[in-house]
Design a protein around this motif. Sequence first.
Motif, mmCIF file in Angstrom:
data_model
loop_
_atom_site.group_PDB
_atom_site.id
_atom_site.type_symbol
_atom_site.label_atom_id
_atom_site.label_comp_id
_atom_site.label_asym_id
_atom_site.label_seq_id
_atom_site.Cartn_x
_atom_site.Cartn_y
_atom_site.Cartn_z
ATOM 1 N N PRO A 160 0.808 -1.227 0.000
ATOM 2 C CA PRO A 160 0.000 0.000 0.000
ATOM 3 C C PRO A 160 0.842 1.279 0.000
ATOM 4 N N VAL A 161 1.991 1.235 0.645
ATOM 5 C CA VAL A 161 2.856 2.421 0.711
ATOM 6 C C VAL A 161 3.470 2.709 -0.657
ATOM 7 N N LEU A 162 4.052 1.688 -1.265
ATOM 8 C CA LEU A 162 4.680 1.873 -2.574
ATOM 9 C C LEU A 162 3.638 2.167 -3.643
ATOM 10 N N GLY A 163 2.416 1.646 -3.443
ATOM 11 C CA GLY A 163 1.352 1.851 -4.412
ATOM 12 C C GLY A 163 0.857 3.282 -4.495
ATOM 13 N N GLU A 164 1.250 4.122 -3.565
ATOM 14 C CA GLU A 164 0.889 5.539 -3.642
ATOM 15 C C GLU A 164 1.517 6.208 -4.858
ATOM 16 N N LYS A 165 2.660 5.699 -5.305
ATOM 17 C CA LYS A 165 3.390 6.331 -6.410
ATOM 18 C C LYS A 165 3.633 5.395 -7.578
ATOM 19 N N TYR A 166 3.658 4.087 -7.327
ATOM 20 C CA TYR A 166 4.031 3.106 -8.342
ATOM 21 C C TYR A 166 2.937 2.060 -8.514
ATOM 22 N N HIS A 167 3.012 1.340 -9.616
ATOM 23 C CA HIS A 167 2.214 0.127 -9.780
ATOM 24 C C HIS A 167 3.072 -1.007 -9.235
ATOM 25 N N VAL A 168 2.610 -1.661 -8.186
ATOM 26 C CA VAL A 168 3.419 -2.637 -7.463
ATOM 27 C C VAL A 168 2.746 -4.004 -7.543
ATOM 28 N N ILE A 169 3.520 -5.012 -7.944
ATOM 29 C CA ILE A 169 2.995 -6.367 -8.080
ATOM 30 C C ILE A 169 3.881 -7.317 -7.285
ATOM 31 N N ALA A 170 3.256 -8.102 -6.422
ATOM 32 C CA ALA A 170 3.968 -9.095 -5.612
ATOM 33 C C ALA A 170 3.386 -10.467 -5.930
ATOM 34 N N PRO A 171 4.040 -11.244 -6.785
ATOM 35 C CA PRO A 171 3.500 -12.565 -7.119
ATOM 36 C C PRO A 171 3.788 -13.594 -6.036
ATOM 37 N N ASP A 172 2.930 -14.620 -5.989
ATOM 38 C CA ASP A 172 3.325 -15.879 -5.370
ATOM 39 C C ASP A 172 4.202 -16.567 -6.415
ATOM 40 N N MET A 173 5.463 -16.779 -6.125
ATOM 41 C CA MET A 173 6.314 -17.426 -7.105
ATOM 42 C C MET A 173 5.806 -18.850 -7.364
ATOM 43 N N ARG A 174 6.188 -19.392 -8.511
ATOM 44 C CA ARG A 174 5.655 -20.707 -8.891
ATOM 45 C C ARG A 174 5.807 -21.710 -7.753
ATOM 46 N N GLY A 175 4.731 -22.447 -7.499
ATOM 47 C CA GLY A 175 4.737 -23.439 -6.432
ATOM 48 C C GLY A 175 4.207 -22.942 -5.110
ATOM 49 N N TYR A 176 4.227 -21.649 -4.899
ATOM 50 C CA TYR A 176 3.839 -21.079 -3.612
ATOM 51 C C TYR A 176 2.369 -20.680 -3.573
ATOM 52 N N ASN A 177 1.746 -20.874 -2.434
ATOM 53 C CA ASN A 177 0.414 -20.384 -2.142
ATOM 54 C C ASN A 177 -0.568 -20.723 -3.265
ATOM 55 N N LEU A 178 -1.098 -19.732 -3.968
ATOM 56 C CA LEU A 178 -2.142 -19.959 -4.958
ATOM 57 C C LEU A 178 -1.629 -20.063 -6.383
ATOM 58 N N SER A 179 -0.325 -19.941 -6.585
ATOM 59 C CA SER A 179 0.238 -20.126 -7.920
ATOM 60 C C SER A 179 0.311 -21.610 -8.261
#
Length: 300
Positions: free
Chosen positions: A47-66
């Motif tokens: 949320p902090v970085l999203g004030e100025k940038y488009h920020v994407i945090a993936p679940d890398m392959r194999g993790y969580n919902l990926s």
Amino acid sequence: MTDIREGFADLGDIRLHYAESGQKGEKLIILLHGFPEFWFTWRKQLPVLGEKYHVIAPDMRGYNLSERPKDIADYKINHLISDVVKLAKFHGYDEFYLASHDWGAAVAWSVAIAKPDLVKGLMVFNGPHPYIFANLLQHNDDQIAHSQYMADFRKEGIEERLLANDCQWFWDWTFAEHEKRGLITPEEKAEYLRAWQIPGAVTAMLNYYRASPLTPRKLQAGDKPLSLNPEDFIVKVPTLVVWGEKDHALIPENIDGLEKFVPDLKLVKLPEVSHWVTHEDPERVSSEILTYLAELEARS
């Protein structure tokens, strides 16, 4: 602060889940998590970085919902590099900033080395440079001892130990102390336990170690060291390295001589922080990223 949204990216050979903040069209930052986390490690930065940038945090392959490919070979570094590049293109970007921690940093270093034309700036939080780390894993007794878990994670059946008793040993080994200090809430702990206990998730996470050529070993007489050319590991993009000096897994020598591999380097040391910098000083992580990006943008 901006909100956090979630979605899925179909990249052809893999479907990745991601969290994002900010608006499409702003400059892109991709955040890569480490082991044994998922996008959630960046929950306080998004949320902090999203004030100025488009920020994407993936679940890398194999993790969580990926998605979780079954073959160990599907977790080799070339596939992990490709995931990052394709994720940016999926969202309409030809270049991006890259911030990372732990295993995510291993991938980020590799992306920056292999695709310097795509990476506008690299930010690494407690993630060793691959050549330096590989050398220490073969020649430095302290790093070999601290990294023995890497060899253990290659063993068949280690999954049962990590999942036993509602992941009790796994939690104690990673974040129990942070929970005691109030840095991880019971609700946040539940998110980690949920992600770890998705069928097949722990095996996929361990496959990063099983697919890697790096493993701790003390060379014996007649052994051949891992053959790496240091010239192949020069990082040709501006790089920020933030290093928690109380890291329990990575010895201080991991940042010795780093400037030889990273000509455009800014190094920040955090004396009171361990390996888990995003949990222990999340505000500092956000401020270091924003400060560094402002410095890079001021150059142009």
